[in-house]
Motif scaffolding. Structure first.
Motif, PDB file in Angstrom:
ATOM      1  N   LYS A   1       0.822  -1.214   0.000  1.00 13.92           N
ATOM      2  CA  LYS A   1       0.000   0.000   0.000  1.00 13.92           C
ATOM      3  C   LYS A   1       0.859   1.269   0.000  1.00 13.92           C
ATOM      4  CE  LYS A   1      -4.429  -1.072   0.099  1.00 13.92           C
ATOM      5  NZ  LYS A   1      -5.432  -0.420  -0.754  1.00 13.92           N
ATOM      6  N   LYS A   2       1.983   1.218   0.702  1.00 10.53           N
ATOM      7  CA  LYS A   2       2.870   2.386   0.746  1.00 10.53           C
ATOM      8  C   LYS A   2       3.485   2.667  -0.618  1.00 10.53           C
ATOM      9  CE  LYS A   2       6.942   4.221   3.141  1.00 10.53           C
ATOM     10  NZ  LYS A   2       8.011   3.951   4.154  1.00 10.53           N
ATOM     11  N   GLU A   3       3.922   1.582  -1.289  1.00 11.35           N
ATOM     12  CA  GLU A   3       4.576   1.755  -2.593  1.00 11.35           C
ATOM     13  C   GLU A   3       3.570   1.975  -3.710  1.00 11.35           C
ATOM     14  OE1 GLU A   3       8.104  -0.418  -5.188  1.00 11.35           O
ATOM     15  OE2 GLU A   3       7.862  -0.879  -3.061  1.00 11.35           O
ATOM     16  N   PHE A   4       2.366   1.404  -3.567  1.00  8.37           N
ATOM     17  CA  PHE A   4       1.355   1.500  -4.627  1.00  8.37           C
ATOM     18  C   PHE A   4       0.007   1.934  -4.038  1.00  8.37           C
ATOM     19  CE2 PHE A   4       4.291  -2.024  -5.698  1.00  8.37           C
ATOM     20  CZ  PHE A   4       4.973  -1.406  -6.742  1.00  8.37           C
ATOM     21  N   PRO A   5      -0.089   3.192  -3.599  1.00 14.31           N
ATOM     22  CA  PRO A   5      -1.329   3.655  -2.953  1.00 14.31           C
ATOM     23  C   PRO A   5      -2.538   3.662  -3.882  1.00 14.31           C
ATOM     24  CG  PRO A   5       0.181   5.491  -3.349  1.00 14.31           C
ATOM     25  CD  PRO A   5       0.946   4.245  -3.651  1.00 14.31           C
ATOM     26  N   ASP A   6      -2.288   3.558  -5.180  1.00 15.27           N
ATOM     27  CA  ASP A   6      -3.400   3.549  -6.148  1.00 15.27           C
ATOM     28  C   ASP A   6      -3.953   2.138  -6.375  1.00 15.27           C
ATOM     29  OD1 ASP A   6      -0.952   2.797  -7.334  1.00 15.27           O
ATOM     30  OD2 ASP A   6      -1.604   3.425  -9.342  1.00 15.27           O
ATOM     31  N   CYS A   7      -3.418   1.166  -5.660  1.00 13.44           N
ATOM     32  CA  CYS A   7      -3.792  -0.231  -5.911  1.00 13.44           C
ATOM     33  C   CYS A   7      -4.636  -0.818  -4.785  1.00 13.44           C
ATOM     34  CB  CYS A   7      -2.540  -1.091  -6.088  1.00 13.44           C
ATOM     35  SG  CYS A   7      -1.621  -0.705  -7.599  1.00 13.44           S
ATOM     36  N   ALA A   8      -5.475  -1.791  -5.149  1.00 13.91           N
ATOM     37  CA  ALA A   8      -6.253  -2.554  -4.177  1.00 13.91           C
ATOM     38  C   ALA A   8      -5.517  -3.850  -3.870  1.00 13.91           C
ATOM     39  CB  ALA A   8      -7.643  -2.858  -4.725  1.00 13.91           C
ATOM     40  N   VAL A   9      -5.637  -4.292  -2.632  1.00 14.71           N
ATOM     41  CA  VAL A   9      -5.054  -5.570  -2.210  1.00 14.71           C
ATOM     42  C   VAL A   9      -6.186  -6.527  -1.844  1.00 14.71           C
ATOM     43  CG1 VAL A   9      -3.666  -6.757  -0.476  1.00 14.71           C
ATOM     44  CG2 VAL A   9      -2.894  -4.567  -1.389  1.00 14.71           C
ATOM     45  N   THR A  10      -6.196  -7.651  -2.528  1.00 14.76           N
ATOM     46  CA  THR A  10      -7.163  -8.712  -2.257  1.00 14.76           C
ATOM     47  C   THR A  10      -6.418  -9.889  -1.648  1.00 14.76           C
ATOM     48  OG1 THR A  10      -8.535  -8.042  -4.136  1.00 14.76           O
ATOM     49  CG2 THR A  10      -8.853 -10.280  -3.305  1.00 14.76           C
ATOM     50  N   LEU A  11      -6.994 -10.479  -0.611  1.00 13.83           N
ATOM     51  CA  LEU A  11      -6.400 -11.661   0.016  1.00 13.83           C
ATOM     52  C   LEU A  11      -7.269 -12.880  -0.243  1.00 13.83           C
ATOM     53  CD1 LEU A  11      -5.455 -10.143   3.497  1.00 13.83           C
ATOM     54  CD2 LEU A  11      -4.016 -10.294   1.456  1.00 13.83           C
ATOM     55  N   SER A  12      -6.630 -14.014  -0.454  1.00 15.37           N
ATOM     56  CA  SER A  12      -7.333 -15.283  -0.574  1.00 15.37           C
ATOM     57  C   SER A  12      -6.485 -16.321   0.144  1.00 15.37           C
ATOM     58  CB  SER A  12      -7.538 -15.644  -2.051  1.00 15.37           C
ATOM     59  OG  SER A  12      -8.254 -16.851  -2.175  1.00 15.37           O
ATOM     60  N   LEU A  13      -6.590 -16.308   1.473  1.00 15.60           N
ATOM     61  CA  LEU A  13      -5.679 -17.082   2.316  1.00 15.60           C
ATOM     62  C   LEU A  13      -6.426 -17.969   3.302  1.00 15.60           C
ATOM     63  CD1 LEU A  13      -3.113 -14.185   2.945  1.00 15.60           C
ATOM     64  CD2 LEU A  13      -2.873 -16.087   1.335  1.00 15.60           C
TER      65      LEU A  13
END
Length: 348
Positions: A128-140
């Motif tokens: 998130k710090k390096e790519f604030p324009d991106c969404a993070v989805t988890l599938s864990l």
């Protein structure tokens, strides 16, 4: 009521009973599947136009504490070549993906005890710090409510947790006794209550699945109203007890995609790697049936083949992130456009 009338009813009301879904599944011929695809495509275009959203899939580990009977990375598969990406390797995958145009990263993996809340939170925060324009989805997989809360606080936007089957009796036939249908459903409820954009999903044609089971899955998605649904054909893995079980069919998978779209018009619906595995034109057919998401693979090529949930997985061909330009051309050729966008769900 005829199949076409039920499809029209679903299009208008977004509501069918389990019995009505079962009737469609049991009676549907090719002409009905084509009709459902046409209507689903119409609905999807009315909301999302011809846009196709891309997610960069990063398979972070094939180590899993669970022993699901159908899965190639199950704990007791001694033939699996195990690997685990470090947090820095995950970040490198994101860097590569961002350069290619991805604005959503999906971190998927087995339930690997190495990935504690602390390690995952630092990883998510780094992305998130390096790519604030991106969404993070988890599938864990299944985690505690406290864990899900920490991951969300760290910046996770979405969580995918396939329910696999909405029928407890069927669930018990696919999973070892220590795994709980009740807990799987509880996890989905917790994720939704916490404000995640959630994804559920199921396998079409899995072992012991009846038409009633499949109808219950469709009804569950209709009721849950997740922002995403990952569904694809069951494909056997050679190192499981279901190694000789037939794969789910293309037509039944396309029908389910269309019915999910009609019941949940705003849903984000991937044309999955499994669909591409059973049919070379699977992604294109999935789009025409109502899908609007593809998930090219960003996992390092050196370990990509080891994330083997099922045999013959299509992840180094047209499903590879390196083939993104080809994918764009393929989508353009059938009237769709791959967009560089987080692709947030419109479904609240």
């Amino acid at each position: 009521m005829e199949v076409v009338e039920l499809i029209d009813k679903l299009r208008i009301s977004q509501d069918l009973s389990i019995q009505e879904y079962e009737f469609i599944i049991s009676i549907a011929k090719e002409k009905h599947i084509e009709y459902a695809s046409f209507k689903a495509d119409e609905v999807r275009k009315s909301i999302y136009g011809n846009r196709v959203f891309i997610r960069g899939l990063i398979e972070i580990s094939n180590i899993c504490k669970n022993n699901c009977l159908y899965c190639g990375i199950r704990r007791d598969n001694k033939n699996a070549i195990r690997y685990r990406l470090s947090p820095e390797e995950i970040l490198q995958c994101c860097r590569k993906g961002h350069e290619l145009g991805f604005r959503t990263f999906v971190l998927q993996g087995g339930e690997d005890p190495f990935f504690t809340d602390e390690i995952l939170c630092k990883t998510i925060e780094g992305i998130k710090k390096e790519f604030p324009d991106c969404a993070v989805t988890l599938s864990l997989g299944e985690r505690t409510s406290e864990s899900y809360g920490k991951l969300k606080q760290a910046g996770a936007d979405r969580y995918l947790l396939r329910h696999e089957t909405a029928t407890e009796e069927h669930y018990r036939k696919l999973h070892p006794s220590e795994m709980s249908f009740t807990n799987r459903m509880e996890c989905l409820r917790n994720l939704k209550e916490m404000g995640y954009q959630i994804g559920a999903g199921f396998m079409v044609g899995s072992p012991f699945q009846t038409e009633r089971n499949l109808a219950a899955d469709l009804h569950f998605i209709q009721s849950l109203k997740p922002q995403m649904c990952g569904l694809g054909p069951f494909i056997p893995h050679k190192d499981t007890e279901f190694n000789n079980h037939p794969a789910g069919t293309l037509n039944q998978t396309l029908l389910c995609l269309s019915l999910v779209r009609l019941a949940n018009p705003k849903i984000l619906l991937p044309a999955t790697t499994a669909l591409a595995t059973i049919c070379s034109e699977g992604i294109a057919l999935g789009m025409k049936a109502g899908a609007n998401v593809v998930m090219p693979n960003l996992t390092p090529v050196s370990v990509r083949n080891n994330y083997s949930l099922y045999d013959r997985k299509s992840s180094n061909g047209n499903q590879a992130a390196e083939k993104l330009e080809f994918l764009k051309q393929q989508m353009n050729s059938i009237g769709y456009e791959v967009v560089i966008d987080r692709g947030d769900s419109l479904q609240g």
